[in-house]
Design a protein around this motif. Structure first.
Motif, PDB file in Angstrom:
ATOM      1  N   TYR A  93       5.008   9.573 -16.821  1.00 35.11           N
ATOM      2  CA  TYR A  93       6.040   9.457 -15.787  1.00 35.11           C
ATOM      3  C   TYR A  93       5.573   8.564 -14.642  1.00 35.11           C
ATOM      4  O   TYR A  93       6.329   7.717 -14.151  1.00 35.11           O
ATOM      5  N   GLN A  94       4.332   8.748 -14.216  1.00 37.47           N
ATOM      6  CA  GLN A  94       3.824   7.959 -13.093  1.00 37.47           C
ATOM      7  C   GLN A  94       3.721   6.480 -13.445  1.00 37.47           C
ATOM      8  O   GLN A  94       3.755   5.623 -12.560  1.00 37.47           O
TER       9      GLN A  94
ATOM     10  N   GLU B 229       5.686   0.151 -17.718  1.00 35.11           N
ATOM     11  CA  GLU B 229       6.727   0.761 -16.902  1.00 35.11           C
ATOM     12  C   GLU B 229       8.084   0.794 -17.593  1.00 35.11           C
ATOM     13  O   GLU B 229       9.022   1.366 -17.070  1.00 35.11           O
TER      14      GLU B 229
ATOM     15  N   ASP C 154      10.121   2.138 -10.885  1.00 34.86           N
ATOM     16  CA  ASP C 154      11.169   2.845 -10.149  1.00 34.86           C
ATOM     17  C   ASP C 154      12.529   2.638 -10.814  1.00 34.86           C
ATOM     18  O   ASP C 154      13.371   3.540 -10.826  1.00 34.86           O
TER      19      ASP C 154
ATOM     20  N   TRP D 174       5.923   4.740 -15.099  1.00 35.72           N
ATOM     21  CA  TRP D 174       7.220   4.091 -15.179  1.00 35.72           C
ATOM     22  C   TRP D 174       7.561   3.355 -13.888  1.00 35.72           C
ATOM     23  O   TRP D 174       7.180   3.766 -12.785  1.00 35.72           O
TER      24      TRP D 174
ATOM     25  N   LYS E 269      12.681   5.017 -13.803  1.00 34.69           N
ATOM     26  CA  LYS E 269      12.817   6.385 -13.311  1.00 34.69           C
ATOM     27  C   LYS E 269      14.254   6.646 -12.863  1.00 34.69           C
ATOM     28  O   LYS E 269      14.796   7.747 -13.078  1.00 34.69           O
TER      29      LYS E 269
ATOM     30  N   ILE F 266      11.814  16.085 -16.786  1.00 34.16           N
ATOM     31  CA  ILE F 266      12.833  15.043 -16.634  1.00 34.16           C
ATOM     32  C   ILE F 266      14.241  15.597 -16.822  1.00 34.16           C
ATOM     33  O   ILE F 266      15.218  14.901 -16.536  1.00 34.16           O
TER      34      ILE F 266
END
Length: 342
Positions: free
Chosen positions: A251-252, A26, A256, A254, A259, A147
Protein backbone atom coordinates in the motif's frame (compact mmCIF):
# COMPACT_ATOMS: atom_id res chain seq x y z
CA UNK A 1 4.44 -26.82 7.78
CA UNK A 2 1.07 -26.17 6.15
CA UNK A 3 1.58 -22.42 5.87
CA UNK A 4 4.99 -22.87 4.27
CA UNK A 5 3.41 -25.19 1.71
CA UNK A 6 0.67 -22.64 1.08
CA UNK A 7 3.20 -19.90 0.44
CA UNK A 8 5.05 -22.21 -1.91
CA UNK A 9 1.75 -23.10 -3.55
CA UNK A 10 0.90 -19.44 -3.92
CA UNK A 11 4.24 -18.92 -5.63
CA UNK A 12 3.31 -21.72 -8.04
CA UNK A 13 0.00 -19.97 -8.73
CA UNK A 14 1.93 -16.82 -9.55
CA UNK A 15 3.78 -18.71 -12.26
CA UNK A 16 0.70 -20.54 -13.45
CA UNK A 17 -1.82 -17.73 -13.53
CA UNK A 18 0.24 -14.56 -13.70
CA UNK A 19 0.83 -12.23 -10.75
CA UNK A 20 0.73 -8.48 -10.74
CA UNK A 21 3.50 -7.15 -12.96
CA UNK A 22 3.60 -3.45 -12.11
CA UNK A 23 4.50 -0.95 -14.77
CA UNK A 24 6.07 0.86 -11.84
CA UNK A 25 6.05 0.15 -8.11
CA UNK A 26 3.24 2.69 -7.72
CA UNK A 27 0.97 1.55 -10.56
CA UNK A 28 -0.03 -2.14 -10.41
CA UNK A 29 -1.16 -3.93 -13.54
CA UNK A 30 -1.81 -7.53 -14.49
CA UNK A 31 -3.95 -9.80 -12.30
CA UNK A 32 -4.37 -9.54 -8.55
CA UNK A 33 -4.59 -12.86 -6.70
CA UNK A 34 -7.37 -12.27 -4.16
CA UNK A 35 -7.56 -14.96 -1.45
CA UNK A 36 -10.89 -15.10 0.38
CA UNK A 37 -11.75 -16.97 3.56
CA UNK A 38 -15.43 -17.30 2.65
CA UNK A 39 -17.77 -18.25 -0.16
CA UNK A 40 -18.59 -16.29 -3.30
CA UNK A 41 -22.33 -16.40 -2.48
CA UNK A 42 -22.05 -14.07 0.52
CA UNK A 43 -23.44 -10.57 0.05
CA UNK A 44 -20.16 -9.07 1.27
CA UNK A 45 -18.33 -11.14 -1.34
CA UNK A 46 -20.44 -9.44 -3.99
CA UNK A 47 -19.11 -6.11 -2.71
CA UNK A 48 -15.56 -7.44 -3.13
CA UNK A 49 -16.37 -8.41 -6.71
CA UNK A 50 -17.89 -4.99 -7.39
CA UNK A 51 -14.76 -3.34 -5.98
CA UNK A 52 -12.61 -5.40 -8.35
CA UNK A 53 -14.82 -4.48 -11.33
CA UNK A 54 -14.71 -0.80 -10.44
CA UNK A 55 -10.94 -0.84 -10.05
CA UNK A 56 -10.53 -2.58 -13.39
CA UNK A 57 -12.59 0.17 -15.02
CA UNK A 58 -10.71 2.94 -13.21
CA UNK A 59 -7.39 1.50 -14.43
CA UNK A 60 -8.67 1.18 -18.02
CA UNK A 61 -8.51 -2.60 -17.79
CA UNK A 62 -4.86 -2.70 -16.75
CA UNK A 63 -5.62 -4.36 -13.41
CA UNK A 64 -7.77 -7.49 -13.26
CA UNK A 65 -8.58 -9.81 -10.36
CA UNK A 66 -8.73 -13.57 -9.86
CA UNK A 67 -10.60 -14.64 -6.71
CA UNK A 68 -9.79 -17.76 -4.72
CA UNK A 69 -12.90 -18.41 -2.63
CA UNK A 70 -13.53 -20.37 0.56
CA UNK A 71 -9.91 -20.88 1.60
CA UNK A 72 -8.68 -22.09 -1.80
CA UNK A 73 -5.43 -20.18 -1.27
CA UNK A 74 -5.21 -20.33 2.51
CA UNK A 75 -7.65 -20.80 5.38
CA UNK A 76 -9.08 -17.94 7.40
CA UNK A 77 -6.42 -18.42 10.06
CA UNK A 78 -3.57 -18.33 7.53
CA UNK A 79 -4.48 -15.34 5.40
CA UNK A 80 -2.99 -12.70 7.69
CA UNK A 81 0.49 -14.11 7.19
CA UNK A 82 -0.04 -14.86 3.51
CA UNK A 83 -1.19 -11.28 2.88
CA UNK A 84 1.52 -9.67 4.99
CA UNK A 85 4.19 -11.62 3.10
CA UNK A 86 2.75 -10.90 -0.36
CA UNK A 87 2.03 -14.56 -1.04
CA UNK A 88 -1.35 -13.19 -2.16
CA UNK A 89 -2.09 -9.70 -3.47
CA UNK A 90 -5.30 -9.20 -1.48
CA UNK A 91 -6.52 -11.20 1.50
CA UNK A 92 -10.08 -11.13 2.86
CA UNK A 93 -10.08 -12.43 6.42
CA UNK A 94 -11.61 -11.90 9.85
CA UNK A 95 -9.43 -9.89 12.27
CA UNK A 96 -11.00 -11.58 15.30
CA UNK A 97 -9.53 -14.89 14.12
CA UNK A 98 -6.27 -13.29 15.29
CA UNK A 99 -7.10 -11.84 18.74
CA UNK A 100 -3.48 -11.97 19.86
CA UNK A 101 -2.11 -10.13 16.83
CA UNK A 102 -5.06 -7.81 16.12
CA UNK A 103 -6.88 -7.09 19.41
CA UNK A 104 -7.95 -3.60 18.25
CA UNK A 105 -9.22 -4.52 14.77
CA UNK A 106 -10.93 -7.53 16.37
CA UNK A 107 -13.08 -5.35 18.61
CA UNK A 108 -15.65 -3.94 16.18
CA UNK A 109 -15.36 -7.14 14.16
CA UNK A 110 -16.62 -9.34 17.00
CA UNK A 111 -17.93 -7.46 20.05
CA UNK A 112 -21.58 -8.51 20.62
CA UNK A 113 -24.48 -6.52 22.04
CA UNK A 114 -22.91 -3.18 21.08
CA UNK A 115 -23.98 -2.09 17.57
CA UNK A 116 -27.57 -2.16 16.39
CA UNK A 117 -26.80 -1.15 12.79
CA UNK A 118 -24.25 -2.81 10.48
CA UNK A 119 -23.72 0.45 8.61
CA UNK A 120 -22.60 2.13 11.83
CA UNK A 121 -20.34 -0.82 12.67
CA UNK A 122 -18.72 -0.58 9.22
CA UNK A 123 -18.18 3.15 9.57
CA UNK A 124 -16.76 2.85 13.10
CA UNK A 125 -14.31 0.17 11.94
CA UNK A 126 -13.24 2.29 8.98
CA UNK A 127 -12.76 5.49 10.99
CA UNK A 128 -10.72 3.72 13.66
CA UNK A 129 -8.53 1.97 11.10
CA UNK A 130 -7.94 5.14 9.11
CA UNK A 131 -7.62 7.72 11.92
CA UNK A 132 -6.81 6.09 15.26
CA UNK A 133 -3.03 5.99 15.86
CA UNK A 134 -3.26 2.82 17.95
CA UNK A 135 -5.09 0.98 15.15
CA UNK A 136 -2.56 2.25 12.63
CA UNK A 137 0.29 1.02 14.79
CA UNK A 138 -1.35 -2.42 15.03
CA UNK A 139 -1.82 -2.61 11.26
CA UNK A 140 1.78 -1.61 10.62
CA UNK A 141 3.04 -4.17 13.14
CA UNK A 142 1.05 -6.90 11.35
CA UNK A 143 2.23 -5.64 7.94
CA UNK A 144 -1.26 -5.32 6.44
CA UNK A 145 -3.44 -2.41 5.32
CA UNK A 146 -7.25 -2.51 4.84
CA UNK A 147 -8.60 -1.36 1.48
CA UNK A 148 -12.25 -2.43 1.88
CA UNK A 149 -14.55 -2.75 4.90
CA UNK A 150 -17.64 -4.88 5.43
CA UNK A 151 -20.52 -5.21 7.87
CA UNK A 152 -22.95 -7.81 9.13
CA UNK A 153 -26.56 -7.31 10.13
CA UNK A 154 -27.46 -8.34 13.71
CA UNK A 155 -26.37 -11.82 14.70
CA UNK A 156 -29.11 -14.19 15.76
CA UNK A 157 -29.45 -17.90 16.54
CA UNK A 158 -30.37 -20.68 14.10
CA UNK A 159 -30.98 -23.82 16.13
CA UNK A 160 -32.19 -27.39 16.02
CA UNK A 161 -34.64 -26.63 18.88
CA UNK A 162 -36.69 -23.46 19.55
CA UNK A 163 -35.02 -20.67 21.56
CA UNK A 164 -37.75 -18.45 23.01
CA UNK A 165 -36.45 -17.65 26.50
CA UNK A 166 -33.08 -17.16 28.12
CA UNK A 167 -33.46 -20.56 29.83
CA UNK A 168 -33.61 -22.22 26.40
CA UNK A 169 -30.02 -21.13 25.72
CA UNK A 170 -28.53 -22.93 28.71
CA UNK A 171 -26.44 -25.96 27.79
CA UNK A 172 -26.70 -25.42 24.02
CA UNK A 173 -23.53 -25.89 21.96
CA UNK A 174 -23.34 -22.69 19.96
CA UNK A 175 -20.99 -21.87 17.11
CA UNK A 176 -18.87 -18.84 18.00
CA UNK A 177 -15.66 -17.17 16.84
CA UNK A 178 -12.94 -14.93 18.23
CA UNK A 179 -12.70 -13.99 21.89
CA UNK A 180 -15.82 -12.03 22.80
CA UNK A 181 -18.84 -13.98 21.49
CA UNK A 182 -17.71 -17.00 23.58
CA UNK A 183 -17.63 -14.82 26.70
CA UNK A 184 -21.20 -13.68 26.03
CA UNK A 185 -22.49 -17.22 25.57
CA UNK A 186 -20.69 -18.43 28.69
CA UNK A 187 -22.58 -15.75 30.64
CA UNK A 188 -25.81 -17.08 29.11
CA UNK A 189 -25.00 -20.65 30.13
CA UNK A 190 -24.31 -21.98 26.64
CA UNK A 191 -21.27 -23.95 25.49
CA UNK A 192 -19.36 -21.86 22.91
CA UNK A 193 -17.63 -23.73 20.10
CA UNK A 194 -15.23 -21.68 17.98
CA UNK A 195 -15.28 -22.89 14.38
CA UNK A 196 -15.19 -21.23 10.96
CA UNK A 197 -18.33 -20.32 9.06
CA UNK A 198 -17.84 -22.94 6.38
CA UNK A 199 -17.80 -25.69 9.05
CA UNK A 200 -21.13 -24.78 10.65
CA UNK A 201 -23.45 -26.69 8.31
CA UNK A 202 -21.69 -30.02 8.83
CA UNK A 203 -21.42 -29.51 12.60
CA UNK A 204 -25.17 -28.91 12.86
CA UNK A 205 -25.87 -31.83 10.55
CA UNK A 206 -23.85 -34.30 12.59
CA UNK A 207 -25.13 -32.95 15.93
CA UNK A 208 -21.92 -31.51 17.36
CA UNK A 209 -23.61 -28.09 17.38
CA UNK A 210 -27.10 -27.12 18.51
CA UNK A 211 -27.09 -23.56 17.18
CA UNK A 212 -25.38 -21.35 14.68
CA UNK A 213 -24.50 -17.79 15.70
CA UNK A 214 -24.83 -15.98 12.38
CA UNK A 215 -26.61 -13.11 10.68
CA UNK A 216 -29.75 -14.12 8.83
CA UNK A 217 -28.08 -13.54 5.47
CA UNK A 218 -25.03 -15.55 6.55
CA UNK A 219 -27.26 -18.43 7.59
CA UNK A 220 -28.94 -18.23 4.21
CA UNK A 221 -25.92 -18.52 1.94
CA UNK A 222 -24.54 -21.30 4.15
CA UNK A 223 -27.85 -23.21 3.70
CA UNK A 224 -28.31 -23.49 7.47
CA UNK A 225 -32.08 -23.77 7.03
CA UNK A 226 -31.56 -27.31 5.74
CA UNK A 227 -30.12 -28.50 9.07
CA UNK A 228 -31.45 -26.02 11.69
CA UNK A 229 -35.19 -25.39 11.41
CA UNK A 230 -35.71 -22.92 14.29
CA UNK A 231 -34.43 -19.38 13.73
CA UNK A 232 -34.69 -17.16 16.80
CA UNK A 233 -35.01 -13.39 16.31
CA UNK A 234 -32.80 -12.76 19.36
CA UNK A 235 -30.73 -9.65 18.57
CA UNK A 236 -27.11 -10.11 19.62
CA UNK A 237 -25.86 -7.06 17.76
CA UNK A 238 -24.46 -6.08 14.39
CA UNK A 239 -20.71 -6.05 13.78
CA UNK A 240 -18.16 -5.02 11.22
CA UNK A 241 -17.42 -8.12 9.16
CA UNK A 242 -14.09 -9.20 7.74
CA UNK A 243 -11.91 -6.65 5.95
CA UNK A 244 -9.96 -6.98 2.71
CA UNK A 245 -6.25 -6.24 3.09
CA UNK A 246 -3.07 -5.77 1.09
CA UNK A 247 0.40 -5.85 2.57
CA UNK A 248 1.37 -2.65 4.36
CA UNK A 249 4.48 -2.14 2.24
CA UNK A 250 2.50 -2.67 -0.95
CA UNK A 251 0.00 0.00 0.00
CA UNK A 252 2.76 2.45 0.91
CA UNK A 253 4.43 1.85 -2.48
CA UNK A 254 1.37 2.99 -4.45
CA UNK A 255 1.15 6.43 -5.97
CA UNK A 256 -1.40 8.88 -4.58
CA UNK A 257 -3.25 8.57 -7.88
CA UNK A 258 -3.63 4.80 -7.56
CA UNK A 259 -4.58 5.06 -3.86
CA UNK A 260 -7.34 7.47 -4.91
CA UNK A 261 -8.63 4.93 -7.44
CA UNK A 262 -8.67 2.22 -4.75
CA UNK A 263 -10.57 4.55 -2.41
CA UNK A 264 -13.08 5.40 -5.16
CA UNK A 265 -13.71 1.73 -5.95
CA UNK A 266 -14.10 1.01 -2.22
CA UNK A 267 -16.66 3.79 -1.78
CA UNK A 268 -18.80 2.31 -4.57
CA UNK A 269 -18.56 -1.23 -3.15
CA UNK A 270 -19.24 -0.15 0.44
CA UNK A 271 -22.27 1.94 -0.60
CA UNK A 272 -23.63 -1.11 -2.45
CA UNK A 273 -23.15 -3.28 0.63
CA UNK A 274 -24.79 -0.78 2.98
CA UNK A 275 -27.96 -0.68 0.91
CA UNK A 276 -28.02 -4.48 0.66
CA UNK A 277 -28.40 -5.45 4.33
CA UNK A 278 -32.19 -5.13 4.70
CA UNK A 279 -32.89 -6.48 1.22
CA UNK A 280 -30.74 -9.59 1.74
CA UNK A 281 -32.18 -10.30 5.18
CA UNK A 282 -35.73 -10.12 3.78
CA UNK A 283 -35.00 -12.35 0.77
CA UNK A 284 -33.13 -14.84 2.96
CA UNK A 285 -36.06 -15.19 5.33
CA UNK A 286 -38.39 -15.81 2.40
CA UNK A 287 -36.08 -18.56 1.11
CA UNK A 288 -35.75 -20.06 4.60
CA UNK A 289 -39.53 -20.19 4.98
CA UNK A 290 -39.60 -22.25 1.79
CA UNK A 291 -37.28 -24.75 3.51
CA UNK A 292 -39.72 -25.10 6.40
CA UNK A 293 -37.84 -22.86 8.83
CA UNK A 294 -39.87 -21.65 11.82
CA UNK A 295 -39.13 -18.08 12.94
CA UNK A 296 -39.17 -18.03 16.72
CA UNK A 297 -39.93 -14.88 18.74
CA UNK A 298 -37.37 -14.38 21.53
CA UNK A 299 -39.08 -13.04 24.64
CA UNK A 300 -36.20 -12.29 27.03
CA UNK A 301 -34.00 -9.68 25.38
CA UNK A 302 -34.09 -7.54 28.52
CA UNK A 303 -32.81 -10.48 30.57
CA UNK A 304 -29.94 -11.04 28.12
CA UNK A 305 -28.87 -7.42 28.56
CA UNK A 306 -29.06 -7.81 32.34
CA UNK A 307 -27.04 -11.04 32.45
CA UNK A 308 -24.26 -10.08 30.05
CA UNK A 309 -21.98 -7.30 31.35
CA UNK A 310 -21.31 -4.25 29.19
CA UNK A 311 -19.06 -5.63 26.49
CA UNK A 312 -17.07 -2.44 25.87
CA UNK A 313 -16.30 -2.07 29.58
CA UNK A 314 -15.28 -5.73 29.75
CA UNK A 315 -13.03 -5.28 26.71
CA UNK A 316 -11.28 -2.27 28.26
CA UNK A 317 -10.68 -4.24 31.46
CA UNK A 318 -9.21 -7.12 29.47
CA UNK A 319 -6.97 -4.81 27.45
CA UNK A 320 -5.73 -3.10 30.60
CA UNK A 321 -4.65 -6.53 31.77
CA UNK A 322 -2.46 -6.65 28.64
CA UNK A 323 -0.95 -3.20 29.44
CA UNK A 324 -3.00 -1.62 26.64
CA UNK A 325 -5.21 0.65 28.78
CA UNK A 326 -4.45 3.84 26.87
CA UNK A 327 -5.24 2.31 23.49
CA UNK A 328 -8.40 0.64 24.81
CA UNK A 329 -9.77 3.72 26.53
CA UNK A 330 -9.07 5.86 23.47
CA UNK A 331 -10.81 3.35 21.23
CA UNK A 332 -13.92 2.95 23.38
CA UNK A 333 -14.28 6.70 23.90
CA UNK A 334 -14.24 7.15 20.13
CA UNK A 335 -16.76 4.33 19.60
CA UNK A 336 -19.15 5.71 22.20
CA UNK A 337 -18.90 9.16 20.67
CA UNK A 338 -19.77 7.75 17.23
CA UNK A 339 -22.72 5.67 18.40
CA UNK A 340 -24.09 8.38 20.68
CA UNK A 341 -23.31 6.55 23.92
CA UNK A 342 -20.70 8.80 25.50
Amino acid sequence: MKLTRLIAGAAFCVAAFGAVQPASAEDPSGTWRWAHFSAEAWGSSQADKLFAEELKELTDGKLDTRFYWAGAMGSGTELLELTANNAVDVGSFVPSYFPGQMPLMSLVNSIPLTFTDPVVAMEVQQKLAMDNPYFQEELKKNKVYPILFHGLAPYRLQCTTPVRKIEDIKGLRVRTFGEWPPKMFEQLGAVPVNIGMVEVYEALQRGSLDCAYLSVEGAGFLKIGEVAKYWSDINLGAIAAYSSFVSYDTYQSWSDEFKAKVAEAASVAEAFEKESFARLEKSTMEEAAGLGVEFVKFEDMDKVNEVVPNMLDAWVKSMCGMDMCEAAESTVAEIRSMIGND
